[in-house]
Design a protein around this motif. Structure first.
Motif, PDB file in Angstrom:
ATOM      1  N   PRO A 153       0.839  -1.212   0.000  1.00 13.67           N
ATOM      2  CA  PRO A 153       0.000   0.000   0.000  1.00 13.67           C
ATOM      3  C   PRO A 153       0.866   1.251   0.000  1.00 13.67           C
ATOM      4  O   PRO A 153       1.875   1.335   0.707  1.00 13.67           O
ATOM      5  CB  PRO A 153      -0.809  -0.130   1.300  1.00 13.67           C
ATOM      6  CG  PRO A 153      -0.775  -1.589   1.633  1.00 13.67           C
ATOM      7  CD  PRO A 153       0.549  -2.087   1.154  1.00 13.67           C
ATOM      8  N   SER A 154       0.486   2.236  -0.792  1.00 14.21           N
ATOM      9  CA  SER A 154       1.228   3.482  -0.892  1.00 14.21           C
ATOM     10  C   SER A 154       0.650   4.528   0.060  1.00 14.21           C
ATOM     11  O   SER A 154      -0.563   4.568   0.298  1.00 14.21           O
ATOM     12  CB  SER A 154       1.192   4.003  -2.331  1.00 14.21           C
ATOM     13  OG  SER A 154       1.757   5.288  -2.415  1.00 14.21           O
ATOM     14  N   ASP A 213      -3.792   4.813  -4.086  1.00 11.59           N
ATOM     15  CA  ASP A 213      -3.673   4.257  -5.434  1.00 11.59           C
ATOM     16  C   ASP A 213      -4.033   5.345  -6.434  1.00 11.59           C
ATOM     17  O   ASP A 213      -5.201   5.522  -6.807  1.00 11.59           O
ATOM     18  CB  ASP A 213      -4.588   3.040  -5.579  1.00 11.59           C
ATOM     19  CG  ASP A 213      -4.295   2.241  -6.842  1.00 11.59           C
ATOM     20  OD1 ASP A 213      -3.613   2.779  -7.729  1.00 11.59           O
ATOM     21  OD2 ASP A 213      -4.753   1.083  -6.936  1.00 11.59           O
ATOM     22  N   ALA A 244      -5.775   4.259  -9.717  1.00  9.31           N
ATOM     23  CA  ALA A 244      -7.206   3.968  -9.565  1.00  9.31           C
ATOM     24  C   ALA A 244      -8.017   5.234  -9.459  1.00  9.31           C
ATOM     25  O   ALA A 244      -9.166   5.304  -9.932  1.00  9.31           O
ATOM     26  CB  ALA A 244      -7.407   3.081  -8.338  1.00  9.31           C
ATOM     27  N   PRO A 282     -10.237   1.114 -10.415  1.00  8.61           N
ATOM     28  CA  PRO A 282      -9.492  -0.055  -9.946  1.00  8.61           C
ATOM     29  C   PRO A 282      -9.446  -1.130 -11.032  1.00  8.61           C
ATOM     30  O   PRO A 282     -10.403  -1.298 -11.798  1.00  8.61           O
ATOM     31  CB  PRO A 282     -10.288  -0.526  -8.724  1.00  8.61           C
ATOM     32  CG  PRO A 282     -11.053   0.674  -8.291  1.00  8.61           C
ATOM     33  CD  PRO A 282     -11.379   1.441  -9.538  1.00  8.61           C
ATOM     34  N   SER A 329       0.922  -6.945  -6.537  1.00  6.84           N
ATOM     35  CA  SER A 329       1.115  -5.599  -5.998  1.00  6.84           C
ATOM     36  C   SER A 329      -0.219  -5.025  -5.524  1.00  6.84           C
ATOM     37  O   SER A 329      -1.260  -5.192  -6.177  1.00  6.84           O
ATOM     38  CB  SER A 329       1.736  -4.678  -7.060  1.00  6.84           C
ATOM     39  OG  SER A 329       3.075  -5.033  -7.310  1.00  6.84           O
ATOM     40  N   HIS A 330      -0.166  -4.332  -4.379  1.00  7.67           N
ATOM     41  CA  HIS A 330      -1.374  -3.699  -3.852  1.00  7.67           C
ATOM     42  C   HIS A 330      -1.776  -2.521  -4.712  1.00  7.67           C
ATOM     43  O   HIS A 330      -2.973  -2.260  -4.950  1.00  7.67           O
ATOM     44  CB  HIS A 330      -1.131  -3.248  -2.415  1.00  7.67           C
ATOM     45  CG  HIS A 330      -2.354  -2.757  -1.716  1.00  7.67           C
ATOM     46  ND1 HIS A 330      -2.781  -1.445  -1.792  1.00  7.67           N
ATOM     47  CD2 HIS A 330      -3.274  -3.397  -0.939  1.00  7.67           C
ATOM     48  CE1 HIS A 330      -3.880  -1.287  -1.089  1.00  7.67           C
ATOM     49  NE2 HIS A 330      -4.205  -2.461  -0.560  1.00  7.67           N
ATOM     50  N   SER A 331      -0.778  -1.778  -5.167  1.00 11.12           N
ATOM     51  CA  SER A 331      -1.015  -0.680  -6.102  1.00 11.12           C
ATOM     52  C   SER A 331       0.164  -0.619  -7.064  1.00 11.12           C
ATOM     53  O   SER A 331       1.283  -0.977  -6.709  1.00 11.12           O
ATOM     54  CB  SER A 331      -1.159   0.656  -5.356  1.00 11.12           C
ATOM     55  OG  SER A 331       0.040   0.972  -4.665  1.00 11.12           O
ATOM     56  N   HIS A 388      -0.489   1.393 -14.573  1.00 11.31           N
ATOM     57  CA  HIS A 388      -1.915   1.243 -14.239  1.00 11.31           C
ATOM     58  C   HIS A 388      -2.778   1.813 -15.366  1.00 11.31           C
ATOM     59  O   HIS A 388      -3.765   1.186 -15.783  1.00 11.31           O
ATOM     60  CB  HIS A 388      -2.218   1.968 -12.929  1.00 11.31           C
ATOM     61  CG  HIS A 388      -3.629   1.778 -12.455  1.00 11.31           C
ATOM     62  ND1 HIS A 388      -3.957   1.028 -11.354  1.00 11.31           N
ATOM     63  CD2 HIS A 388      -4.830   2.226 -12.950  1.00 11.31           C
ATOM     64  CE1 HIS A 388      -5.256   1.022 -11.172  1.00 11.31           C
ATOM     65  NE2 HIS A 388      -5.816   1.761 -12.127  1.00 11.31           N
TER      66      HIS A 388
END
Length: 640
Positions: free
Chosen positions: A77-78, A82, A85, A90, A137-139, A145
């Protein structure tokens, strides 16, 4: 909202009335060094990659099986959330997985990967890592992306993933990014240029050619002794010791330098003008009048040849005398041609084509500096893997070869998990050890571990480690164990001259090693005596031998009689005396059976041996016998 996030949002606006704003935002992003979103970013990355690829063309393909992939962890997590997103939506991981699988199967992508050095093996490994990174990866970074989102809505093509895939591949295989630099570092085609001091003078090269005991080394050593300064480079410690003693006996002060020993003859510790050393230890920066390189044909040795090459090309001496077989003349002449130096050959052949195979090439070895430069480009690569890649990338001409580095790699893998600087690790790996001796190998590991903890290896620590004092060996296994301890002390001494502060007690260890020499020699004497006594007891087993001899004579007569009576009576052997198996027969038994000894001869041998033992014991108990001999006599009943 921060400017980069706002700028990205504006840059994602559709063309048309917002086109001017979009172009303005992208210009600001370029000025700030921020990544460009969408197609602009893809074009920029691809152009950069293409430029890198064209610069690295024209070289031989490396052995990619040596490339060990690094681990790139998925992003968690950043703190900023995100961003991708927020700008789009997402991502649906199921859709993303389908996109990635389609990307992997495209022949055009595989071909493009090959153009950048990703053969089938590397391409597959890179893709698996890339897919895991994306899926776990979470984000994700904003640019990738957005591309994935555009591909989902058919606003971009699946091939647009390639720049991001290539960036990831270079992260797990950093060698792809620096192949040209690595090739330059490992270019070994002009080794004479490594020794500027030697190239700055015009040396005279004299080759003393001949077989063993032909006098070639004698004449070279005479030149060495008569010079104002000189260096002798020998293949063995024993030969270096011999020249060291011979020089000083002739009134020519001479120092000794081997891997495990330094002896300075001058009382004030000043270096003498002459030095006898093992070939690996010669200095290529110290000027001499005369240098002698013994056994020059060892330049072809697969493991140690590099040391002779280094001495031949690098010794800074007015005269360099080479001693060796005639097989090395042509190779040495060719090597000296590249340095602009002629070779004078003095032939000491005792008789006329002795026949030798001409040597083909001289050995080379990567230096610590070259490996350090490799490690600068590949910082997360193990030393053993660095060596493999270096040898694979290295370029040599027909006169040279890269020496076998299996022993070096063995030590590198042995201590890989210990935290050491690269230079220290390199030195530990060059330490000469017998990898077939477990105690010596474990000692190298323990020494490196102590060093990494910044704990000096003192004399008291070493005594505890080898469990001193040691007992005299009672059998061959005990003797081999003591020899291994002796090699461990050699290892300590070798390291003590490279890391003086961490191995501070070299003089005490050398005295301990001399004491161990005495224990080993006494053990060899006792074991040898036991073997002789055992053989003698077997030899003097007179009763069984006499019976066996008589049985043999009787058996011969009976056998002749049976042969007369016919073969049917030969079926039973119960009447004959039982004969011992081959494993139970003593040496004396076999000699009697062969008719080489008789019982009378054995009695005479026994009498002579007992007389000799009585005289030997009498000599040892006469006045004037050394105290050490008396002590050993007290121990003899136990050993007997």
């Amino acid at each position: 909202m921060s400017f980069p996030r706002c700028a990205l949002l504006w840059a994602r606006l559709p063309a048309g009335r917002w086109a001017g704003h979009r172009a303005a935002v992208c210009s600001v992003l370029r000025a700030r060094g921020e990544p460009l979103p969408g197609a602009l970013g893809r074009v920029s990355t691809a152009a950069s990659a293409s430029s890198s690829s064209s610069a690295s063309g024209g070289s031989k393909a490396p052995n990619t099986s040596l490339f060990v992939p690094l681990t790139v962890k998925p992003q968690g997590p950043s703190a900023d959330g995100d961003v991708g997103a927020e700008l789009t939506r997402p991502l649906d991981k199921n859709e993303v997985k389908k996109i990635l699988d389609k990307f992997y199967k495209r022949k055009e992508i595989q071909k493009l990967g090959a153009d950048y050095g990703l053969d089938a093996r590397l391409f597959h490994q890179a893709f698996v890592s890339f897919r895991n990174y994306i899926m776990q990866s979470h984000s994700l970074d904003v640019d990738i992306h957005i591309i994935l989102n555009d591909i989902c809505f058919s606003a971009a093509h699946v091939d647009d993933l390639f720049p991001f895939f290539l960036r990831h591949a270079k992260q797990i295989f950093p060698v792809l990014e620096c192949k040209d630099d690595l090739r330059k570092i490992s270019d070994l085609r002009i080794p004479p240029n490594w020794y500027p001091e030697a190239r700055a003078i015009q040396r005279k090269i004299i080759f003393h050619s001949g077989p063993t005991n032909s006098g070639k080394t004698y004449h070279a050593i005479q030149k060495y002794l008569s010079a104002k300064s000189g260096v002798y480079c020998g293949p063995l410690k024993l030969l270096a010791h011999e020249i060291f003693e011979k020089s000083n006996a002739a009134g020519v002060p001479c120092d000794l330098v081997t891997g495990e020993e330094r002896v300075t003859i001058e009382p004030d510790g000043k270096q003498a003008a002459h030095v006898a050393c093992t070939v690996e230890m010669c200095s290529v920066t110290t000027p001499y009048e005369v240098a002698v390189i013994d056994e020059i044909q060892m330049i072809k040795d697969p493991a140690r040849g590099w040391a002779w090459t280094r001495a031949l090309l690098g010794l800074c001496a007015e005269e360099v005398h080479l001693c060796g077989e005639s097989a090395a003349i042509d190779l040495v002449t060719e090597l000296m041609y590249t340095t602009g130096e002629e070779v004078e050959v003095l032939d000491y052949m005792l008789c006329l084509k002795f026949f030798f195979f001409l040597l083909k090439a001289a050995g080379l070895h990567p230096t610590a500096e070259q490996i350090e430069m490799f490690a600068y480009h590949l910082p997360d690569t193990t030393l053993s893997n660095l060596i493999d890649i270096f040898v694979d990338f290295s370029q040599v001409d027909g006169q040279y070869f890269v020496c076998n580095m299996d022993d070096f790699k063995f030590s590198a893998e042995l201590i890989q998990h210990i935290p050491l600087s690269l230079r220290v690790r390199y030195v530990f790996c060059t330490a000469p050890i017998n990898k077939k001796q477990p105690f010596v190998c474990s000692s190298l590991l323990q020494f490196a571990r102590q060093y990494s903890r910044n704990q000096p290896l003192t004399f008291s620590w070493l005594r505890r480690y080898i469990k001193w004092p040691l007992l005299s060996p009672k059998n061959i296994k005990d003797l081999m164990d003591l020899e291994a301890v002796h090699d461990v002390l050699d290892l300590y001494l070798w390291l003590s001259y490279r890391f003086i502060d961490m191995f501070p007690d070299a003089s005490l260890v050398r005295d301990l090693q001399k004491e161990l020499d005495g224990i080993i020699q006494d053990g060899v004497h006792n074991i040898t005596k036991l073997i002789k006594i055992s053989e003698t007891h077997k030899l003097l087993n007179l009763e069984s031998l006499s019976a066996e001899s008589q049985s043999r004579s009787s058996g011969t007569l009976k056998g002749q009689a049976r042969r007369v009576r016919g073969t049917k009576t030969l079926g039973s052997k119960a009447a004959e005396p039982p004969s011992p198996s081959a494993g139970e027969k003593s040496l004396a038994s076999r000699l009697v059976q062969q008719g080489l000894l008789t019982a009378d001869m054995l009695k005479q041998l026994e009498k002579e041996w007992l007389t000799q033992q009585m005289e030997h014991d009498k000599d040892r108990t006469e006045p004037g016998t050394h105290s050490k001999g008396t002590r050993r006599k007290k121990k003899e009943p136990d050993s007997d």
